[in-house]
Design a protein around this motif. Structure first.
Motif, PDB file in Angstrom:
ATOM      1  N   UNK A  38      40.020  39.302  39.702  1.00  0.00           N
ATOM      2  CA  UNK A  38      38.696  39.883  39.501  1.00  0.00           C
ATOM      3  C   UNK A  38      38.145  40.317  40.850  1.00  0.00           C
ATOM      4  N   UNK A  39      37.386  41.415  40.833  1.00  0.00           N
ATOM      5  CA  UNK A  39      36.854  41.939  42.098  1.00  0.00           C
ATOM      6  C   UNK A  39      35.405  42.358  41.934  1.00  0.00           C
ATOM      7  N   UNK A  40      34.659  42.332  43.046  1.00  0.00           N
ATOM      8  CA  UNK A  40      33.268  42.773  43.069  1.00  0.00           C
ATOM      9  C   UNK A  40      33.185  44.184  43.629  1.00  0.00           C
ATOM     10  N   UNK A  41      32.393  45.031  42.967  1.00  0.00           N
ATOM     11  CA  UNK A  41      32.172  46.387  43.480  1.00  0.00           C
ATOM     12  C   UNK A  41      30.691  46.619  43.655  1.00  0.00           C
ATOM     13  N   UNK A  42      30.303  47.879  43.779  1.00  0.00           N
ATOM     14  CA  UNK A  42      28.888  48.191  43.955  1.00  0.00           C
ATOM     15  C   UNK A  42      28.222  48.191  42.581  1.00  0.00           C
ATOM     16  N   UNK A  43      27.408  47.159  42.322  1.00  0.00           N
ATOM     17  CA  UNK A  43      26.729  47.008  41.016  1.00  0.00           C
ATOM     18  C   UNK A  43      27.707  46.984  39.847  1.00  0.00           C
ATOM     19  N   UNK A  44      28.937  46.520  40.117  1.00  0.00           N
ATOM     20  CA  UNK A  44      29.903  46.414  39.028  1.00  0.00           C
ATOM     21  C   UNK A  44      30.912  45.334  39.371  1.00  0.00           C
TER      22      UNK A  44
ATOM     23  N   UNK B 198      45.200  25.562  32.782  1.00  0.00           N
ATOM     24  CA  UNK B 198      44.741  26.933  33.015  1.00  0.00           C
ATOM     25  C   UNK B 198      43.934  26.915  34.290  1.00  0.00           C
ATOM     26  N   UNK B 199      43.853  28.065  34.969  1.00  0.00           N
ATOM     27  CA  UNK B 199      43.008  28.192  36.160  1.00  0.00           C
ATOM     28  C   UNK B 199      42.132  29.422  35.975  1.00  0.00           C
ATOM     29  N   UNK B 200      40.959  29.240  35.336  1.00  0.00           N
ATOM     30  CA  UNK B 200      40.167  30.385  34.877  1.00  0.00           C
ATOM     31  C   UNK B 200      39.546  31.208  35.988  1.00  0.00           C
ATOM     32  N   UNK B 201      39.271  32.461  35.611  1.00  0.00           N
ATOM     33  CA  UNK B 201      38.571  33.410  36.478  1.00  0.00           C
ATOM     34  C   UNK B 201      37.397  33.938  35.665  1.00  0.00           C
ATOM     35  N   UNK B 202      36.205  34.011  36.277  1.00  0.00           N
ATOM     36  CA  UNK B 202      35.030  34.511  35.555  1.00  0.00           C
ATOM     37  C   UNK B 202      34.469  35.713  36.296  1.00  0.00           C
TER      38      UNK B 202
ATOM     39  N   UNK C 220      38.148  28.849  39.078  1.00  0.00           N
ATOM     40  CA  UNK C 220      38.195  27.401  39.199  1.00  0.00           C
ATOM     41  C   UNK C 220      39.647  26.957  39.151  1.00  0.00           C
ATOM     42  N   UNK C 221      39.885  25.739  39.665  1.00  0.00           N
ATOM     43  CA  UNK C 221      41.225  25.186  39.511  1.00  0.00           C
ATOM     44  C   UNK C 221      41.311  24.506  38.146  1.00  0.00           C
ATOM     45  N   UNK C 222      42.449  23.883  37.858  1.00  0.00           N
ATOM     46  CA  UNK C 222      42.637  23.378  36.499  1.00  0.00           C
ATOM     47  C   UNK C 222      41.760  22.183  36.167  1.00  0.00           C
ATOM     48  N   UNK C 223      41.148  21.560  37.212  1.00  0.00           N
ATOM     49  CA  UNK C 223      40.227  20.468  36.902  1.00  0.00           C
ATOM     50  C   UNK C 223      38.786  20.820  37.243  1.00  0.00           C
ATOM     51  N   UNK C 224      38.497  22.118  37.424  1.00  0.00           N
ATOM     52  CA  UNK C 224      37.100  22.538  37.422  1.00  0.00           C
ATOM     53  C   UNK C 224      36.438  22.754  38.760  1.00  0.00           C
ATOM     54  N   UNK C 225      37.202  22.737  39.862  1.00  0.00           N
ATOM     55  CA  UNK C 225      36.561  23.001  41.153  1.00  0.00           C
ATOM     56  C   UNK C 225      36.273  24.487  41.260  1.00  0.00           C
ATOM     57  N   UNK C 226      34.982  24.857  41.429  1.00  0.00           N
ATOM     58  CA  UNK C 226      34.613  26.267  41.422  1.00  0.00           C
ATOM     59  C   UNK C 226      34.759  26.869  42.816  1.00  0.00           C
ATOM     60  N   UNK C 227      35.331  28.077  42.849  1.00  0.00           N
ATOM     61  CA  UNK C 227      35.396  28.848  44.085  1.00  0.00           C
ATOM     62  C   UNK C 227      34.481  30.060  43.894  1.00  0.00           C
ATOM     63  N   UNK C 228      33.292  30.036  44.530  1.00  0.00           N
ATOM     64  CA  UNK C 228      32.380  31.178  44.431  1.00  0.00           C
ATOM     65  C   UNK C 228      32.772  32.180  45.496  1.00  0.00           C
ATOM     66  N   UNK C 229      33.361  33.305  45.085  1.00  0.00           N
ATOM     67  CA  UNK C 229      33.787  34.284  46.078  1.00  0.00           C
ATOM     68  C   UNK C 229      32.864  35.479  46.056  1.00  0.00           C
ATOM     69  N   UNK C 230      32.796  36.162  47.193  1.00  0.00           N
ATOM     70  CA  UNK C 230      31.960  37.354  47.255  1.00  0.00           C
ATOM     71  C   UNK C 230      32.785  38.629  47.117  1.00  0.00           C
ATOM     72  N   UNK C 231      34.133  38.499  47.269  1.00  0.00           N
ATOM     73  CA  UNK C 231      34.951  39.704  47.260  1.00  0.00           C
ATOM     74  C   UNK C 231      35.893  39.765  46.064  1.00  0.00           C
ATOM     75  N   UNK C 232      36.848  38.831  46.004  1.00  0.00           N
ATOM     76  CA  UNK C 232      37.791  38.857  44.884  1.00  0.00           C
ATOM     77  C   UNK C 232      38.297  37.444  44.626  1.00  0.00           C
ATOM     78  N   UNK C 233      38.803  37.224  43.414  1.00  0.00           N
ATOM     79  CA  UNK C 233      39.439  35.951  43.065  1.00  0.00           C
ATOM     80  C   UNK C 233      40.736  36.245  42.317  1.00  0.00           C
ATOM     81  N   UNK C 234      41.734  35.373  42.501  1.00  0.00           N
ATOM     82  CA  UNK C 234      43.054  35.584  41.898  1.00  0.00           C
ATOM     83  C   UNK C 234      43.504  34.285  41.258  1.00  0.00           C
TER      84      UNK C 234
ATOM     85  N   UNK D  63      47.713  38.747  48.809  1.00  0.00           N
ATOM     86  CA  UNK D  63      48.159  39.724  49.795  1.00  0.00           C
ATOM     87  C   UNK D  63      47.653  41.120  49.467  1.00  0.00           C
ATOM     88  N   UNK D  64      47.822  41.537  48.209  1.00  0.00           N
ATOM     89  CA  UNK D  64      47.407  42.889  47.804  1.00  0.00           C
ATOM     90  C   UNK D  64      45.897  43.057  47.930  1.00  0.00           C
ATOM     91  N   UNK D  65      45.131  42.086  47.426  1.00  0.00           N
ATOM     92  CA  UNK D  65      43.659  42.229  47.455  1.00  0.00           C
ATOM     93  C   UNK D  65      43.136  42.240  48.879  1.00  0.00           C
TER      94      UNK D  65
END
Lengths: 245, 221
Positions: B30-36, B122-126, B140-154, B164-166
């Motif tokens: 998942x990635x963050x864009x301008x207002x999207x 599972x390791x969900x992405x929102x 989050x990881x499989x036991x729920x630790x949240x990673x709040x990212x500002x750019x992208x999550x994989x 690497x690609x992102x």
């Protein structure tokens, strides 16, 4: 006729009432008066702190309680029953926070407390709570004031009174309340309403006032910040009392 | 005469389980864009080396403006997508409003942590827009630790390749069309370096006005 059906809580009387709940309401109506008024920018709740004797240390009596940072409540009726409900309400709020990492909206918390009170009208071997609650909260929908009764019914109010002097107090409020009232006026009105039925001297030690006011703001990362419920300190109450003298 | 003796690592089928998270394979980004925001996943469902379906997308709609990506063990992907649908629906009925992405993240986290000592694999992405249409992503990881990212999550078996690609392709304030290109290229090229992911891709772009989901044809291997 009511006598034959009044001993068992879980039995309806022929007229369709649960008589124990009627009796619980009597307990509420013999308790001291409490007021709640919703303003455009907040809510005020107030109650009498009636000391049984002059020897009582009234600074340690707490009637207005904070449930979570954006919700508070006050009661009329039996103090010990109230304490149980404070704990249940606080735990319900923290359980919500545990899942969503947010304070519960007022309506959600009120539903939880009301369903606890309803449980005690349908379980075996228990009796209803002898209190009515006024729950004041501020969430993203704005300020909300609810009354919860021993039966578990709840209503949102713009302004209301419960307890001994509720009839006169509500008449008084009907005349004085308008939808554009601001919090400062609401506090003033609440004190005047309490004064109507007050027995004895009204001082900063014989009434308790809680308020919640402010606006919902958002932090940079998007997290929502809600206004906080707080009790007025005795010196603040004293200032308001001086204004009505 | 050839005689096959099962040793401690290989089963009678001749295959090895290294990790339960790698049993079915899958990739989500998942990635963050301008207002999207954009969220993308591959469409492969496999049983170790054997591909058994090419129609197994791993992103699910939670609210009109929020999506959850669920890579990992396929049975848990299915179960959790249904569990979250239940919880989100109940939230909407009780609170009379849609759940915000940040709140959903904490709901996902607490749901996973409930199973701390027997976790969902599972390791969900929102990814979504909040009520002010501000972009939000996290994983989050499989036991729920949240990673709040500002750019992208994989997440998923392709996570290293996706990082690497992102890291090389992403830049801030990409418009929706450019964000679509960036996330698509990141996903396509990453899964080409992962034997357990690929076989098609699905990309969802969420903007304040609309949500568009596009299916990409990729290398079918």
């Amino acid at each position: 006729m009511a006598d034959r059906y009044s001993f068992s809580l879980t039995t309806f009387s022929p007229s369709g009432k649960l008589v124990q709940i009627e009796y619980a309401l009597s307990a509420v109506n013999s308790g001291v008066t409490s007021i709640g008024i919703k303003a455009t920018n907040g809510i005020v709740v107030a109650t009498e702190k009636k000391a049984v004797s002059t020897l009582i240390d009234d600074s340690s009596v707490e009637k207005v309680a904070i449930i979570c940072s954006n919700i508070g409540m006050v009661y009329s009726g039996m103090g010990p029953d109230y304490r149980v409900l404070i704990n249940k309400a606080r735990k319900a709020a923290q359980a919500y926070k545990r899942v969503y990492m947010e304070e519960p909206p007022t309506a959600i918390l009120v539903k939880e407390v009301a369903s606890v009170m309803q449980e005690f009208t349908q379980s075996g071997g228990v009796r209803p709570f002898g209190v009515s609650l006024l729950i004041a909260g501020f969430d993203e929908k704005g300020p909300m004031l609810y009354q919860v009764d021993p039966s578990g019914s709840y209503w949102p109010w713009k302004a209301t009174a419960i307890g001994k002097n509720m009839v006169n107090a509500k008449t008084f409020l009907e005349k004085r309340y308008n939808e554009d009232i601001e919090l400062e006026d609401a506090i003033h009105t609440a004190i005047l309403t309490l004064k109507e039925g007050f027995e004895g001297q009204m001082t900063e030690n014989t009434i308790e006032i809680g308020i919640i006011t402010g606006a919902v703001t958002t932090k940079d990362d998007g997290a929502v910040v809600l206004p906080e419920f707080r009790k007025l300190s005795p010196s603040e109450v004293k200032d308001y009392l001086a204004n009505i003298a | 005469m050839e005689y096959r003796v099962p040793n401690s690592l290989a089963s009678l089928s001749g295959t090895v389980h290294k990790s339960i998270m790698e049993y079915n394979g899958g990739a989500v980004v998942a990635m963050v864009g301008k207002n999207c925001v954009a969220i993308a996943c591959d469409k492969r469902l496999g049983v170790q080396a054997m591909t058994i379906s090419t129609e197994f997308p791993k992103t699910f709609q939670a609210t009109p403006k929020t999506y959850i990506g669920l890579p990992g063990l396929a049975t848990d992907v299915q179960t959790l997508s249904e569990k979250f649908r239940f919880k989100v629906n109940m939230y909407k009925l009780k609170e009379e409003r849609e759940i915000e992405p940040r709140t959903l993240a904490h709901l996902v986290s607490s749901t996973l942590y409930e199973r701390r000592f027997g976790p969902w694999f599972v390791e969900p992405v929102i990814a979504g827009l909040d009520k002010e249409n501000r972009p939000f992503i996290c994983s989050t990881d499989l036991i729920g630790c949240i990673n709040f990212a500002k750019d992208f999550v994989v997440s998923g078996t392709t996570s290293n390749q996706l990082y690497g690609m992102c890291e090389s392709l992403w830049e801030p304030d990409l418009e929706p069309e450019d964000l679509f290109e960036t996330i698509s290229q990141s996903l396509m090229n990453a899964v080409d370096r992962d034997c357990l992911s690929g076989w098609g891709a699905q990309v969802t772009i969420i903007t304040p006005d609309q949500v568009i989901t596009r299916t990409l044809k990729s290398r079918q291997d």
